[in-house]
Design an enzyme around this catalytic site. Structure first.
Site, PDB file in Angstrom:
ATOM      1  N   SER A  33      26.502  43.582  36.162  1.00 35.83           N
ATOM      2  CA  SER A  33      25.748  42.456  36.721  1.00 35.83           C
ATOM      3  C   SER A  33      24.273  42.759  36.634  1.00 35.83           C
ATOM      4  O   SER A  33      23.851  43.917  36.758  1.00 35.83           O
ATOM      5  CB  SER A  33      26.142  42.249  38.190  1.00 35.83           C
ATOM      6  OG  SER A  33      25.253  41.358  38.828  1.00 35.83           O
ATOM      7  N   TYR A  38      28.118  45.258  46.328  1.00 40.04           N
ATOM      8  CA  TYR A  38      28.506  44.770  45.006  1.00 40.04           C
ATOM      9  C   TYR A  38      27.574  45.316  43.928  1.00 40.04           C
ATOM     10  O   TYR A  38      28.026  45.845  42.903  1.00 40.04           O
ATOM     11  CB  TYR A  38      28.479  43.241  45.016  1.00 40.04           C
ATOM     12  CG  TYR A  38      28.703  42.581  43.682  1.00 40.04           C
ATOM     13  CD1 TYR A  38      29.987  42.427  43.164  1.00 40.04           C
ATOM     14  CD2 TYR A  38      27.633  42.089  42.937  1.00 40.04           C
ATOM     15  CE1 TYR A  38      30.197  41.800  41.942  1.00 40.04           C
ATOM     16  CE2 TYR A  38      27.830  41.468  41.725  1.00 40.04           C
ATOM     17  CZ  TYR A  38      29.108  41.322  41.228  1.00 40.04           C
ATOM     18  OH  TYR A  38      29.308  40.711  40.010  1.00 40.04           O
TER      19      TYR A  38
END
Length: 256
Positions: free
Chosen positions: A150, A163
């Site tokens: 990400s 995350y």
């Protein structure tokens, strides 16, 4: 470069790919791209019904596909995914670690249970999936691993710190795997999407989504299909001399 060599660049005929989180969003888009490129595809997610629907959809597109219900946080389930794939298709050439748990807790208010749950799915599962698949990847002449990270791994991310930290660790593992497995003919790369128009992103408040759109130079969300080209590059012969790299497909979100 002649016509025949050119046409083989993105051709995945006779290759077998596992795509976790492959029933929707980025994962399903990549699975569709792989099927269209000629690969046999195994889609995995926790939802058995969603796996079956995705497999039927890919088959209707003319592909050879199955779904295997898999919980990335359960290493026995991960092992079953690998063995089911190998038994059905007689090998594994590509592993795409796309499944993710977007669990978010503020720094200073995290729970150990949430931390462990996020790390289990976003980091431990992908690492051990590759390890479990390693004997089959070693036998392939076109082995490639794609870890979907990400853009958040490269940014200040206080609201999604767990995350983003897991994805940053996955990037580190990507580089380590690339170094460890290069001599075995296995390429390992990471794809780091920015904000993509998926259910995970749309579950955020409107102002948060607008902020993600405006933070990137291109001032919009990506479509899931826009991740297919980068994924194909990194897992096909078109990327045969690329390993240990992170491809940011983020619309100009992260400055380097």
């Amino acid at each position: 470069m002649d016509d025949s060599a050119f046409r083989r660049l993105f051709d995945l005929t006779d290759r077998v790919a596992i795509v976790t989180g492959g029933t929707r969003g980025i994962g399903l888009a990549i699975a569709e791209g792989y099927v269209l490129a000629g690969a046999s595809v195994v889609v995995a997610s926790r939802d058995a019904d969603a796996c079956e629907r995705a497999a039927q959809h890919l088959t209707a597109m003319g592909g050879n596909a199955i779904g295997v219900a898999t919980h990335l946080g359960d290493l026995d389930s991960v092992a079953n995914l690998v063995e089911t794939t190998a038994a059905r298709f007689n090998g594994i050439d590509i592993v795409v670690n796309n499944a993710a748990n977007p669990l978010a807790q503020e720094l200073g208010a995290m729970t150990a249970a949430a931390f462990d749950k996020s790390m289990a799915v976003n980091l431990r599962g992908p690492v051990f999936l590759v390890q479990q698949a390693l004997p089959y990847l070693e036998r392939s002449t076109h082995a490639a691993v794609l870890n979907v990270a990400s853009a958040g791994a490269f940014m200040f991310s206080p609201n999604i710190a767990i995350y983003s930290a897991a994805k940053a660790a996955l990037v580190s593992f990507t580089r380590s795997m690339a170094a460890a497995y290069a001599d075995r003919g296995i390429r390992v790369n990471a794809l780091a999407p920015g904000a993509v128009d998926t259910r995970m992103v749309r579950n955020n408040p409107p102002e948060f989504i607008a902020g993600m759109e405006n933070a990137a130079l291109m001032r919009r969300l990506a479509g899931a299909d826009e991740m297919v080209g980068p994924a194909l590059l990194l897992t096909s012969d078109a990327g045969s001399f690329i390993t240990g790299q992170v491809l940011l497909a983020d619309g100009g979100l992260v400055a380097h």
